[in-house]
Design a protein around this motif. Structure first.
Motif, PDB file in Angstrom:
ATOM      1  N   UNK A   1     -15.033 -10.017 -16.694  1.00  0.00           N
ATOM      2  CA  UNK A   1     -15.441 -10.403 -15.351  1.00  0.00           C
ATOM      3  C   UNK A   1     -14.373 -11.218 -14.651  1.00  0.00           C
ATOM      4  N   UNK A   2     -13.687 -12.087 -15.395  1.00  0.00           N
ATOM      5  CA  UNK A   2     -12.607 -12.890 -14.811  1.00  0.00           C
ATOM      6  C   UNK A   2     -11.470 -11.996 -14.338  1.00  0.00           C
ATOM      7  N   UNK A   3     -11.140 -10.972 -15.145  1.00  0.00           N
ATOM      8  CA  UNK A   3     -10.085 -10.050 -14.726  1.00  0.00           C
ATOM      9  C   UNK A   3     -10.509  -9.270 -13.480  1.00  0.00           C
ATOM     10  N   UNK A   4     -11.727  -8.765 -13.481  1.00  0.00           N
ATOM     11  CA  UNK A   4     -12.217  -7.985 -12.340  1.00  0.00           C
ATOM     12  C   UNK A   4     -12.204  -8.832 -11.072  1.00  0.00           C
ATOM     13  N   UNK A   5     -12.600 -10.094 -11.188  1.00  0.00           N
ATOM     14  CA  UNK A   5     -12.572 -10.997 -10.022  1.00  0.00           C
ATOM     15  C   UNK A   5     -11.143 -11.171  -9.524  1.00  0.00           C
ATOM     16  N   UNK A   6     -10.212 -11.348 -10.464  1.00  0.00           N
ATOM     17  CA  UNK A   6      -8.812 -11.492 -10.079  1.00  0.00           C
ATOM     18  C   UNK A   6      -8.306 -10.221  -9.412  1.00  0.00           C
ATOM     19  N   UNK A   7      -8.629  -9.068  -9.986  1.00  0.00           N
ATOM     20  CA  UNK A   7      -8.170  -7.791  -9.430  1.00  0.00           C
ATOM     21  C   UNK A   7      -8.726  -7.567  -8.032  1.00  0.00           C
ATOM     22  N   UNK A   8      -9.983  -7.951  -7.829  1.00  0.00           N
ATOM     23  CA  UNK A   8     -10.625  -7.736  -6.533  1.00  0.00           C
ATOM     24  C   UNK A   8     -10.027  -8.638  -5.463  1.00  0.00           C
ATOM     25  N   UNK A   9      -9.660  -9.854  -5.849  1.00  0.00           N
ATOM     26  CA  UNK A   9      -9.170 -10.825  -4.861  1.00  0.00           C
ATOM     27  C   UNK A   9      -7.661 -10.770  -4.651  1.00  0.00           C
ATOM     28  N   UNK A  10      -6.896 -10.314  -5.675  1.00  0.00           N
ATOM     29  CA  UNK A  10      -5.442 -10.361  -5.561  1.00  0.00           C
ATOM     30  C   UNK A  10      -4.769  -8.994  -5.559  1.00  0.00           C
ATOM     31  N   UNK A  11      -5.413  -7.993  -6.154  1.00  0.00           N
ATOM     32  CA  UNK A  11      -4.805  -6.656  -6.195  1.00  0.00           C
ATOM     33  C   UNK A  11      -5.431  -5.761  -5.136  1.00  0.00           C
ATOM     34  N   UNK A  12      -6.731  -5.617  -5.193  1.00  0.00           N
ATOM     35  CA  UNK A  12      -7.457  -4.915  -4.140  1.00  0.00           C
ATOM     36  C   UNK A  12      -7.235  -3.428  -4.056  1.00  0.00           C
TER      37      UNK A  12
ATOM     38  N   UNK B   1      -5.797  16.711 -13.357  1.00  0.00           N
ATOM     39  CA  UNK B   1      -6.013  17.163 -11.981  1.00  0.00           C
ATOM     40  C   UNK B   1      -4.891  16.697 -11.072  1.00  0.00           C
ATOM     41  N   UNK B   2      -4.197  15.629 -11.505  1.00  0.00           N
ATOM     42  CA  UNK B   2      -3.082  15.071 -10.742  1.00  0.00           C
ATOM     43  C   UNK B   2      -3.480  14.711  -9.320  1.00  0.00           C
ATOM     44  N   UNK B   3      -4.623  14.067  -9.187  1.00  0.00           N
ATOM     45  CA  UNK B   3      -5.079  13.592  -7.889  1.00  0.00           C
ATOM     46  C   UNK B   3      -5.389  12.103  -8.006  1.00  0.00           C
ATOM     47  N   UNK B   4      -5.313  11.421  -6.882  1.00  0.00           N
ATOM     48  CA  UNK B   4      -5.645  10.001  -6.835  1.00  0.00           C
ATOM     49  C   UNK B   4      -6.835   9.818  -5.909  1.00  0.00           C
ATOM     50  N   UNK B   5      -7.898   9.236  -6.429  1.00  0.00           N
ATOM     51  CA  UNK B   5      -9.135   9.048  -5.667  1.00  0.00           C
ATOM     52  C   UNK B   5      -9.422   7.568  -5.491  1.00  0.00           C
ATOM     53  N   UNK B   6      -9.970   7.226  -4.332  1.00  0.00           N
ATOM     54  CA  UNK B   6     -10.373   5.842  -4.078  1.00  0.00           C
ATOM     55  C   UNK B   6     -11.830   5.675  -4.511  1.00  0.00           C
ATOM     56  N   UNK B   7     -12.047   4.896  -5.568  1.00  0.00           N
ATOM     57  CA  UNK B   7     -13.380   4.721  -6.122  1.00  0.00           C
ATOM     58  C   UNK B   7     -14.111   3.512  -5.545  1.00  0.00           C
ATOM     59  N   UNK B   8     -13.425   2.777  -4.649  1.00  0.00           N
ATOM     60  CA  UNK B   8     -14.079   1.614  -4.061  1.00  0.00           C
ATOM     61  C   UNK B   8     -14.500   0.612  -5.131  1.00  0.00           C
ATOM     62  N   UNK B   9     -15.704   0.072  -4.980  1.00  0.00           N
ATOM     63  CA  UNK B   9     -16.203  -0.912  -5.931  1.00  0.00           C
ATOM     64  C   UNK B   9     -16.437  -0.308  -7.310  1.00  0.00           C
ATOM     65  N   UNK B  10     -16.560   1.011  -7.343  1.00  0.00           N
ATOM     66  CA  UNK B  10     -16.732   1.667  -8.639  1.00  0.00           C
ATOM     67  C   UNK B  10     -15.540   1.461  -9.553  1.00  0.00           C
TER      68      UNK B  10
END
Length: 320
Positions: free
Chosen positions: A118-129, A138-147
Motif C-alpha cells: 500500500x505504501x508503494x502504491x500510494x507513492x506511485x499514485x502521488x509521484x509517478x502517476x 500483443x505489443x500494445x500499451x493500455x491505460x488501466x487507470x486506477x486498475x
C-alpha cells in the motif's frame, strides 16, 4: 560500465567473506531450522541447519550498491527489498527463537505485506502517476487507470509470497532467481536505467554468493528473511522497468509454485480431502515422485533460464 561489473562482484565477495562468520554465529545462537513433520521425510535430516542466512544477502546487496548511485528508483527498490526482508526476519525470529515453527500467522504476514504494498502504491499514485501497462505478445500499451494500482498491489504481494514458496530445496530459489535478475538487469540496461541494472546485478551477485553455502547439501538456509526480500526486489524491478506482466513469464517458475499451492488447497476442499499433487509446492511433488533434490533444482533452473530467455525475446521484439 565499471560500476556494473563492480556491484555483482562485490556482492559475491561480501557473501563469500561474511558467510562463514554468520553461519558460525547462527550455530552458536542455535538458530536452527525446524523441519515440519508434514514435509518430505528426507528433509528431516536438515533439522538444525541454521536459517536467517538471508541476512548475508541483504548485507552484500547494500554494500555492493555503494558503488552505484542511490537514485529514487534504487531507493524504492531497496525499501521494498529491505522492507520485505524485515517482515521475513520477524517471521524467522519467531520460528527459531520463540520456537513457533509456523512463525507469523498468515493474517499477520499478509497485513505487513499489505502495508508495504500500500505504501508503494500510494507513492506511485502521488509521484509517478503513469497508469499505462505494456501487454507482452500483443505489443500494445493500455491505460488501466486506477486498475493499474490494484495490479501493482497484487504483483507485490503475489511475487513475494511466490518466491517464498519456491524456497524449499537446497539452492532452488537462488538458482531460479539468477536468470530472472539477470534478465531484468539487461532490460533496465537497454532502457538506459543503469541504476536499476546495477541493483538487479547486485541481487544476482548476492544469490550467487549465497549459493556457496546453500547449494546441496546446504550449510545455511536463507529463511523468510532472504526469500521475502528477494521477492520484493524482483517485484520492484518489474514495476520500475514497467514490465509488470512480463514478470509472469520471466518469473514463470515462481508462478508455477504459487499456482500449485492454490490448486492443491482448492482441490482438497472441493473433493473433501483428496490431493491433486503428491505435495505442494510443486517441487515437493517431483521429490516424492522419486526425483533427487539436485535433479529437481537442476530442472527448475533450466526452466527458469528458458522462461527468462522467452521473456527477453518478447521484450526485444517489441522495442527493436
Amino acid at each position: 560500465m565499471f560500476k556494473l561489473v563492480a556491484i555483482p562482484v562485490t556482492a559475491f565477495i561480501v557473501c563469500a567473506l561474511i558467510g562463514p562468520v554468520l553461519i558460525k554465529y547462527l550455530h552458536k545462537l542455535n538458530f536452527g531450522q525446524s523441519i515440519r513433520e508434514c514435509g518430505p521425510a528426507s528433509h528431516m535430516k536438515k533439522s538444525g541447519t541454521p536459517t536467517m542466512g538471508g541476512l548475508m544477502m541483504l548485507a552484500a546487496l547494500a554494500l555492493a550498491l555503494l558503488w552505484g548511485s542511490f537514485t529514487p528508483r534504487v531507493v524504492i527498490a531497496l525499501v521494498l527489498t529491505l522492507g520485505h526482508g524485515a517482515i521475513g526476519f520477524i517471521d524467522d525470529y519467531i520460528k527459531v527463537v520463540m520456537k513457533r515453527n509456523l512463525g507469523l500467522t498468515a493474517k499477520q504476514k499478509f497485513l505487513l505485506q499489505f502495508i508495504l504494498a500500500g505504501a508503494y502504491v500510494y507513492f506511485a499514485e502521488t509521484h509517478i502517476g503513469n497508469t499505462e501497462l505494456w501487454v507482452p505478445g500483443l505489443n500494445v500499451t493500455l491505460d488501466f487507470g486506477w486498475g493499474y494500482y490494484a495490479l501493482a498491489f497484487v504483483l507485490l504481494v503475489g511475487t513475494t509470497n511466490a518466491v517464498n514458496l519456491t524456497d524449499g530445496l537446497d539452492g532452488l530459489v537462488s538458482f531460479v532467481s539468477l536468470p530472472v535478475t539477470l534478465a531484468f538487469a539487461f532490460i533496465a540496461y537497454m532502457q538506459g536505467l543503469l541504476d536499476l541494472s546495477g541493483f538487479a546485478l547486485g541481487m544476482a551477485g548476492a544469490c550467487l554468493g549465497f549459493l556457496l553455502f546453500n547449494r546441496h547439501p546446504a550449510q545455511v538456509f536463507m529463511g523468510d528473511t532472504g526469500s521475502l526480500a528477494l521477492g520484493g526486489g524482483v517485484a520492484a524491478l518489474a514495476l520500475l522497468t514497467r514490465t509488470e506482466l512480463l514478470l509472469v513469464i520471466i518469473g514463470g517458475v515462481y508462478v508455477a509454485e504459487a499456482l500449485s499451492v492454490i490448486i492443491q488447497v482448492g482441490y482438497f476442499r472441493l473433493t473433501g480431502g483428496k490431493r491433486f499433487f503428491r505435495m505442494a509446492p510443486v517441487h515437493h511433488h517431483f521429490e516424492l515422485g522419486g526425483w533427487r533434490e539436485v535433479k529437481v533444482v537442476r530442472v527448475f533452473t533450466i526452466f527458469s533460464l528458458a522462461l527468462s530467455a522467452a521473456g527477453l525475446w518478447l521484450w526485444l521484439t517489441a522495442v527493436l
